[in-house]
Design a protein around this motif. Structure first.
Motif, PDB file in Angstrom:
ATOM      1  N   SER A  18       0.829  -1.205   0.000  1.00  0.00           N
ATOM      2  CA  SER A  18       0.000   0.000   0.000  1.00  0.00           C
ATOM      3  C   SER A  18       0.865   1.256   0.000  1.00  0.00           C
ATOM      4  O   SER A  18       1.850   1.343   0.733  1.00  0.00           O
ATOM      5  CB  SER A  18      -0.902   0.023   1.230  1.00  0.00           C
ATOM      6  N   SER A  51      -7.884  -0.237  -5.479  1.00  0.00           N
ATOM      7  CA  SER A  51      -7.300   0.962  -4.896  1.00  0.00           C
ATOM      8  C   SER A  51      -5.928   1.213  -5.496  1.00  0.00           C
ATOM      9  O   SER A  51      -4.963   0.504  -5.197  1.00  0.00           O
ATOM     10  CB  SER A  51      -7.199   0.773  -3.375  1.00  0.00           C
ATOM     11  N   TYR A  73       0.093   1.780  -5.549  1.00  0.00           N
ATOM     12  CA  TYR A  73      -0.943   0.992  -4.889  1.00  0.00           C
ATOM     13  C   TYR A  73      -1.643   1.852  -3.853  1.00  0.00           C
ATOM     14  O   TYR A  73      -1.015   2.663  -3.180  1.00  0.00           O
ATOM     15  CB  TYR A  73      -0.336  -0.247  -4.235  1.00  0.00           C
ATOM     16  N   ASN A  75      -4.539   2.419  -0.523  1.00  0.00           N
ATOM     17  CA  ASN A  75      -4.539   2.053   0.892  1.00  0.00           C
ATOM     18  C   ASN A  75      -5.303   0.780   1.207  1.00  0.00           C
ATOM     19  O   ASN A  75      -5.253   0.315   2.337  1.00  0.00           O
ATOM     20  CB  ASN A  75      -5.120   3.207   1.720  1.00  0.00           C
ATOM     21  N   PHE A  76      -6.014   0.228   0.239  1.00  0.00           N
ATOM     22  CA  PHE A  76      -6.829  -0.949   0.500  1.00  0.00           C
ATOM     23  C   PHE A  76      -6.298  -2.139  -0.287  1.00  0.00           C
ATOM     24  O   PHE A  76      -6.063  -2.034  -1.492  1.00  0.00           O
ATOM     25  CB  PHE A  76      -8.286  -0.673   0.121  1.00  0.00           C
ATOM     26  N   PRO A  77      -6.091  -3.283   0.361  1.00  0.00           N
ATOM     27  CA  PRO A  77      -5.579  -4.461  -0.341  1.00  0.00           C
ATOM     28  C   PRO A  77      -6.606  -5.027  -1.315  1.00  0.00           C
ATOM     29  O   PRO A  77      -7.804  -4.787  -1.180  1.00  0.00           O
ATOM     30  CB  PRO A  77      -5.290  -5.454   0.787  1.00  0.00           C
TER      31      PRO A  77
END
Length: 93
Positions: A18, A51, A73, A75-77
């Protein structure tokens, strides 16, 4: 008449952390109906899902018909889907 084609040639299938820049930019190749590179054409980029943040929304094809965009990338996987399109959404991948 065979239409132009836009094909992913690099940057697909990678993973990262992230907030980090992807190791490899997304890259596509734009070829005309005869399979020859289309030089100087604008390719538009869009995050369709997931994201991520693109470095730029557009790029221009080079002498081999290739265009690329870097991205970070978010902040959310999870998976990210990025679309490349040319000719006002006439050709996309």
């Amino acid at each position: 008449v065979t239409p132009p084609s836009l094909t992913v040639v690099g940057g697909d299938g990678q993973a990262g952390l992230s907030g980090q820049q992807a190791a490899t930019p997304m890259q596509v190749q734009l070829l005309d109906g005869d399979g020859l590179p289309m030089v100087g054409q604008t390719v538009s980029w869009q995050v369709l899902s997931g994201s991520a943040a693109l470095n730029t929304p557009v790029s221009v094809t080079d002498g081999a018909g290739n265009a690329s965009v870097g991205f970070s990338y978010g902040n959310f996987p999870g998976p990210v889907v990025i679309r490349a399109s040319a000719f006002a959404n006439g050709v996309s991948t």
